[in-house]
Design a protein around this motif. Sequence first.
Motif, mmCIF file in Angstrom:
data_model
loop_
_atom_site.group_PDB
_atom_site.id
_atom_site.type_symbol
_atom_site.label_atom_id
_atom_site.label_comp_id
_atom_site.label_asym_id
_atom_site.label_seq_id
_atom_site.Cartn_x
_atom_site.Cartn_y
_atom_site.Cartn_z
ATOM 1 N N ASP A 155 -36.762 -9.232 3.517
ATOM 2 C CA ASP A 155 -37.942 -8.361 3.921
ATOM 3 C C ASP A 155 -38.704 -7.920 2.921
ATOM 4 O OD1 ASP A 155 -35.880 -6.541 3.461
ATOM 5 O OD2 ASP A 155 -35.990 -5.324 5.166
ATOM 6 N N GLU A 156 -38.089 -7.874 1.488
ATOM 7 C CA GLU A 156 -38.311 -7.254 0.377
ATOM 8 C C GLU A 156 -39.692 -7.823 -0.058
ATOM 9 O OE1 GLU A 156 -35.657 -6.045 -2.361
ATOM 10 O OE2 GLU A 156 -33.935 -6.216 -0.982
ATOM 11 N N VAL A 157 -40.112 -8.831 0.485
ATOM 12 C CA VAL A 157 -41.350 -9.635 0.103
ATOM 13 C C VAL A 157 -42.391 -8.673 0.389
ATOM 14 C CG1 VAL A 157 -40.304 -12.005 -0.058
ATOM 15 C CG2 VAL A 157 -41.488 -11.262 1.911
ATOM 16 N N LEU A 166 -19.433 8.011 -6.500
ATOM 17 C CA LEU A 166 -20.528 7.177 -5.598
ATOM 18 C C LEU A 166 -22.075 7.297 -6.011
ATOM 19 C CD1 LEU A 166 -18.699 7.865 -2.417
ATOM 20 C CD2 LEU A 166 -18.077 6.217 -3.869
ATOM 21 N N PRO A 167 -22.424 6.299 -6.720
ATOM 22 C CA PRO A 167 -23.595 6.587 -7.289
ATOM 23 C C PRO A 167 -24.878 6.269 -6.369
ATOM 24 C CG PRO A 167 -23.235 4.451 -8.224
ATOM 25 C CD PRO A 167 -21.723 5.332 -7.183
ATOM 26 N N VAL A 168 -25.350 7.435 -5.743
ATOM 27 C CA VAL A 168 -26.552 7.292 -5.097
ATOM 28 C C VAL A 168 -28.050 7.499 -5.459
ATOM 29 C CG1 VAL A 168 -27.771 8.335 -3.016
ATOM 30 C CG2 VAL A 168 -25.328 8.240 -3.191
ATOM 31 N N VAL A 201 -34.569 4.289 2.696
ATOM 32 C CA VAL A 201 -34.274 3.583 4.101
ATOM 33 C C VAL A 201 -34.277 2.220 4.070
ATOM 34 C CG1 VAL A 201 -34.847 3.365 6.574
ATOM 35 C CG2 VAL A 201 -35.187 5.764 5.478
ATOM 36 N N ARG A 202 -33.121 1.501 4.569
ATOM 37 C CA ARG A 202 -32.880 0.144 4.577
ATOM 38 C C ARG A 202 -32.624 -0.065 6.124
ATOM 39 N NH1 ARG A 202 -35.307 0.674 0.541
ATOM 40 N NH2 ARG A 202 -34.855 -0.267 -1.389
ATOM 41 N N ASP A 203 -32.876 -1.315 6.608
ATOM 42 C CA ASP A 203 -32.594 -2.017 7.966
ATOM 43 C C ASP A 203 -31.415 -2.773 7.841
ATOM 44 O OD1 ASP A 203 -32.885 -2.584 10.607
ATOM 45 O OD2 ASP A 203 -34.961 -3.087 10.372
ATOM 46 N N ASP A 242 -32.983 7.464 -10.375
ATOM 47 C CA ASP A 242 -33.530 6.587 -9.237
ATOM 48 C C ASP A 242 -33.564 5.158 -10.132
ATOM 49 O OD1 ASP A 242 -34.029 5.701 -6.990
ATOM 50 O OD2 ASP A 242 -35.862 7.040 -6.669
ATOM 51 N N ARG A 243 -33.716 4.315 -9.108
ATOM 52 C CA ARG A 243 -34.097 2.623 -9.550
ATOM 53 C C ARG A 243 -35.554 2.792 -9.971
ATOM 54 N NH1 ARG A 243 -32.885 -1.611 -5.147
ATOM 55 N NH2 ARG A 243 -31.008 -1.725 -5.969
ATOM 56 N N PRO A 244 -35.901 2.184 -10.724
ATOM 57 C CA PRO A 244 -37.232 2.108 -11.370
ATOM 58 C C PRO A 244 -38.211 1.493 -10.162
ATOM 59 C CG PRO A 244 -36.350 1.313 -13.162
ATOM 60 C CD PRO A 244 -35.201 1.405 -12.047
ATOM 61 N N GLY A 245 -39.265 1.725 -9.890
ATOM 62 C CA GLY A 245 -40.025 1.134 -8.529
ATOM 63 C C GLY A 245 -39.300 0.928 -7.132
ATOM 64 N N HIS A 246 -38.384 2.123 -6.909
ATOM 65 C CA HIS A 246 -37.509 1.919 -5.975
ATOM 66 C C HIS A 246 -38.232 1.905 -4.547
ATOM 67 C CE1 HIS A 246 -33.545 3.820 -4.010
ATOM 68 N NE2 HIS A 246 -33.889 2.575 -3.630
ATOM 69 N N ASP A 247 -38.166 0.995 -3.776
ATOM 70 C CA ASP A 247 -38.925 0.946 -2.558
ATOM 71 C C ASP A 247 -38.563 2.008 -1.652
ATOM 72 O OD1 ASP A 247 -40.894 -1.183 -3.088
ATOM 73 O OD2 ASP A 247 -39.410 -2.846 -2.275
ATOM 74 N N GLN A 268 -25.328 -1.313 -16.402
ATOM 75 C CA GLN A 268 -26.176 -0.830 -15.128
ATOM 76 C C GLN A 268 -25.913 0.772 -15.006
ATOM 77 O OE1 GLN A 268 -28.328 -2.349 -13.457
ATOM 78 N NE2 GLN A 268 -28.737 -0.608 -12.169
ATOM 79 N N TYR A 269 -24.990 1.105 -15.148
ATOM 80 C CA TYR A 269 -24.410 2.816 -14.973
ATOM 81 C C TYR A 269 -24.544 3.701 -15.978
ATOM 82 C CZ TYR A 269 -24.540 1.121 -10.119
ATOM 83 O OH TYR A 269 -24.741 0.856 -8.815
ATOM 84 N N LYS A 270 -24.203 2.855 -17.482
ATOM 85 C CA LYS A 270 -24.168 3.970 -18.356
ATOM 86 C C LYS A 270 -25.130 4.870 -18.704
ATOM 87 C CE LYS A 270 -25.673 1.533 -22.719
ATOM 88 N NZ LYS A 270 -25.776 -0.030 -22.730
HETATM 89 P P1 TYD Z 1 -29.057 -2.741 -2.532
HETATM 90 O O1 TYD Z 1 -27.679 -3.150 -2.130
HETATM 91 O O2 TYD Z 1 -29.040 -3.114 -4.058
HETATM 92 O O3 TYD Z 1 -30.001 -3.649 -1.694
HETATM 93 P P2 TYD Z 1 -31.632 -3.686 -1.939
HETATM 94 O O4 TYD Z 1 -32.207 -2.897 -2.960
HETATM 95 O O5 TYD Z 1 -31.862 -5.012 -1.837
HETATM 96 O O6 TYD Z 1 -32.005 -3.111 -0.726
HETATM 97 O O7 TYD Z 1 -29.423 -1.350 -2.217
HETATM 98 C C1 TYD Z 1 -29.602 -0.937 -0.971
HETATM 99 C C2 TYD Z 1 -30.043 0.640 -1.069
HETATM 100 O O8 TYD Z 1 -29.047 1.438 -1.936
HETATM 101 C C3 TYD Z 1 -31.305 0.851 -2.144
HETATM 102 O O9 TYD Z 1 -32.148 1.681 -1.818
HETATM 103 C C4 TYD Z 1 -30.637 1.166 -3.471
HETATM 104 C C5 TYD Z 1 -29.619 2.140 -2.897
HETATM 105 N N1 TYD Z 1 -28.575 1.997 -4.114
HETATM 106 C C6 TYD Z 1 -27.856 3.229 -4.573
HETATM 107 O O10 TYD Z 1 -28.469 4.354 -4.133
HETATM 108 N N2 TYD Z 1 -26.786 3.183 -5.275
HETATM 109 C C7 TYD Z 1 -26.111 1.872 -5.648
HETATM 110 O O11 TYD Z 1 -25.297 1.981 -6.575
HETATM 111 C C8 TYD Z 1 -26.842 0.752 -5.433
HETATM 112 C C9 TYD Z 1 -26.202 -0.542 -5.857
HETATM 113 C C10 TYD Z 1 -27.938 0.699 -4.407
#
Ligand code: TYD
Length: 360
Positions: free
Chosen positions: A132-134, A210-212, A219-221, A295-300, A355-357
Amino acid sequence: MSSMLVTGGAGFIGANFVLYMREKRPLDALVVLDKLTYAGNLENLKRVEGDENFLFVKGDLNDFNLIDGLFEKNGFDSVVNFAAESHVDRSILGPKTFIETNINGTFTLLEAARKHWGPGNGNKRFLHVSTDEVYGSLGEEGLFTESTPYSPNSPYAASKAASDHLVRAYYHTYGLPSITTNCSNNYGPYQFPEKLIPLMIINALNGKPLPVYGDGRNVRDWLFVHDHCTAIEAALQKGRLGETYNVGARNEWRNIDIVNLVCDTIDELVGASAESSKKIPFSGKRRKLINFVKDRPGHDRRYAIDPSKTEQELGWRPQTAFREGIRNTVKWYIENKSWWERVMSGQYLEYYEMQYKERL
Ligand code: TYD
Ligand code: NAD
């Protein structure tokens, strides 16, 4: 009896699909082609190793001659294409392999299928497994349907979008009998511990942070992997050629709520079982391990699937309630510690550090 080629069958969803199909149709021939990248693990297929109608071939999706030879020998009736680089964070660090495998590899596979099946071969099936990420990112409202315009935001999503377009073009141009499924986030046994749910389970078991990412409200489905497998089977059997089908369970969750659920489930399961608590190094309230990181760059922000077409046309329904699926997945990781310990040695650790450093 029929003959199926499954690419990427040693990865998470591919392996679950292979194990499911072997049980369901043991007389059918099934060939797995997999490069065994960091994400491919032959141990996932142990249960079917040595089966009479099963063959594993280590090889690259870009190796036309190899795939050509496999078609020649096995006369495939269907191809299910799982093989891909699949992790968004890796695609941000290094997009090249995503282009090579997801785009060029799918092209190579399409070329081989076109050569062997030719036009008018409507009884064959080329099923392309996509995401669905497309479709890009949703706001607070709305759902992805099959007619939502493509709007990929990560190199991973862009490479999957390109492969979907190639599959579509091969149907329209050459009459290749193809179907594409676009599925939401999967979870379940054998998922590589770089993705959210297995990473959180394993870190929580080990008492690690636990890196959030960001505010944790993305939100993911979520869909249990076995339900994805039954959707692919239904699309193979009943899907209309040239169509795409969205697969999801109407199960939207914020990341932070999932991490909390994983923590509570582990607290409960490890506390409840003397056997499992012996094997687990950390005890205590696992929510305390949650660590909000960069945060992840460009995080949907949000993904959400409207699966109505798949439900109506294919008669498919997911069978696994989310809390039950999470509980069973956590149990699986507790019971299969040696699986993930082996997976996490070597290359995975190097990647993990990179990835996490900067985030922790
Ligand atoms: P992920 O499992 O990488 O799937 P996708 O990016 O394909 O949806 O990530 C799911 C969600 O979790 C996404 O919003 C990014 C977040 N996430 C974190 O918060 N921490 C983490 O360490 C990872 C891997 C993902
Ligand atoms: P995965 O990363 O666990 O497995 C991918 C498999 O492909 C591995 O076994 C790997 O060795 C193999 N592979 C990689 N490059 C290859 C190449 N060049 N040649 C041959 N094999 C190669 O991925 P997954 O999570 O099982 O995803 C499978 C498919 O489903 C992917 O196409 C992905 O885009 C799609 N998908 C995944 C999800 C999800 O939540 N995981 C959701 C929707 C769609």
